[in-house]
Design a protein around this motif. Sequence first.
Motif, short mmCIF file in Angstrom:
data_model
loop_
_atom_site.label_atom_id
_atom_site.label_comp_id
_atom_site.label_asym_id
_atom_site.label_seq_id
_atom_site.Cartn_x
_atom_site.Cartn_y
_atom_site.Cartn_z
N TYR A 4 0.84 -1.20 0.00
CA TYR A 4 0.00 0.00 0.00
C TYR A 4 0.87 1.25 0.00
CZ TYR A 4 -3.24 3.64 1.31
OH TYR A 4 -3.97 4.79 1.32
N ALA A 5 1.94 1.25 0.78
CA ALA A 5 2.83 2.42 0.84
C ALA A 5 3.46 2.68 -0.53
CB ALA A 5 3.90 2.20 1.91
N ALA A 6 3.88 1.62 -1.20
CA ALA A 6 4.46 1.77 -2.54
C ALA A 6 3.41 2.30 -3.52
CB ALA A 6 5.02 0.44 -3.03
N TYR A 7 2.21 1.75 -3.44
CA TYR A 7 1.12 2.19 -4.32
C TYR A 7 0.80 3.66 -4.05
CZ TYR A 7 -3.25 2.11 -6.90
OH TYR A 7 -4.25 2.37 -7.80
N ARG A 8 0.78 4.03 -2.76
CA ARG A 8 0.47 5.41 -2.38
C ARG A 8 1.52 6.36 -2.96
NH1 ARG A 8 -3.44 8.59 0.51
NH2 ARG A 8 -2.45 10.60 0.47
N VAL A 25 -8.52 2.73 -4.45
CA VAL A 25 -7.61 2.12 -3.47
C VAL A 25 -7.14 3.17 -2.47
CG1 VAL A 25 -5.38 0.97 -3.19
CG2 VAL A 25 -6.89 0.33 -5.07
N ILE A 26 -6.96 4.38 -2.91
CA ILE A 26 -6.53 5.48 -2.04
C ILE A 26 -7.73 6.10 -1.34
CG2 ILE A 26 -5.42 7.75 -2.01
CD1 ILE A 26 -3.51 5.38 -2.64
N ASP A 27 -8.85 6.25 -2.02
CA ASP A 27 -10.02 6.91 -1.46
C ASP A 27 -10.70 6.09 -0.36
OD1 ASP A 27 -9.54 8.95 -3.24
OD2 ASP A 27 -11.06 8.30 -4.68
N ALA A 28 -10.68 4.77 -0.45
CA ALA A 28 -11.37 3.92 0.52
C ALA A 28 -10.84 4.11 1.95
CB ALA A 28 -11.31 2.46 0.10
N PRO A 29 -9.53 4.03 2.19
CA PRO A 29 -9.06 4.25 3.56
C PRO A 29 -9.38 5.65 4.08
CG PRO A 29 -7.35 3.22 2.26
CD PRO A 29 -8.44 3.59 1.32
N GLY A 30 -9.36 6.63 3.20
CA GLY A 30 -9.72 7.99 3.60
C GLY A 30 -11.16 8.08 4.04
N ALA A 31 -12.04 7.38 3.33
CA ALA A 31 -13.46 7.39 3.69
C ALA A 31 -13.68 6.72 5.05
CB ALA A 31 -14.28 6.68 2.62
N VAL A 32 -12.98 5.62 5.28
CA VAL A 32 -13.09 4.94 6.58
C VAL A 32 -12.57 5.84 7.69
CG1 VAL A 32 -12.22 3.00 7.93
CG2 VAL A 32 -12.96 2.63 5.58
N LEU A 33 -11.44 6.49 7.46
CA LEU A 33 -10.88 7.38 8.46
C LEU A 33 -11.82 8.54 8.76
CD1 LEU A 33 -8.51 8.05 10.27
CD2 LEU A 33 -7.46 9.24 8.35
#
Length: 55
Positions: A4-8, A25-33
């Motif tokens: 994930y860090a490499a993808y980010r 892939v990037i937006d999903a963790p932001g939405a959860v946060l």
Amino acid sequence: MGAYAAYRGWYEIRVQRTPAVRDPVIDAPGAVLRKITDALDAVALQRLPASSRAC
């Protein structure tokens, strides 16, 4: 986590080139946060006295 860090990092490079880039892939963790943060804010506001709350 390393993948994930490499993808980010790759995503950040793409955003520098094209600011309108969207990526699930990037937006999903932001939405959860955001949901977790909103829930914690709601709990904190219920526990604070009215005189301590920010506008």
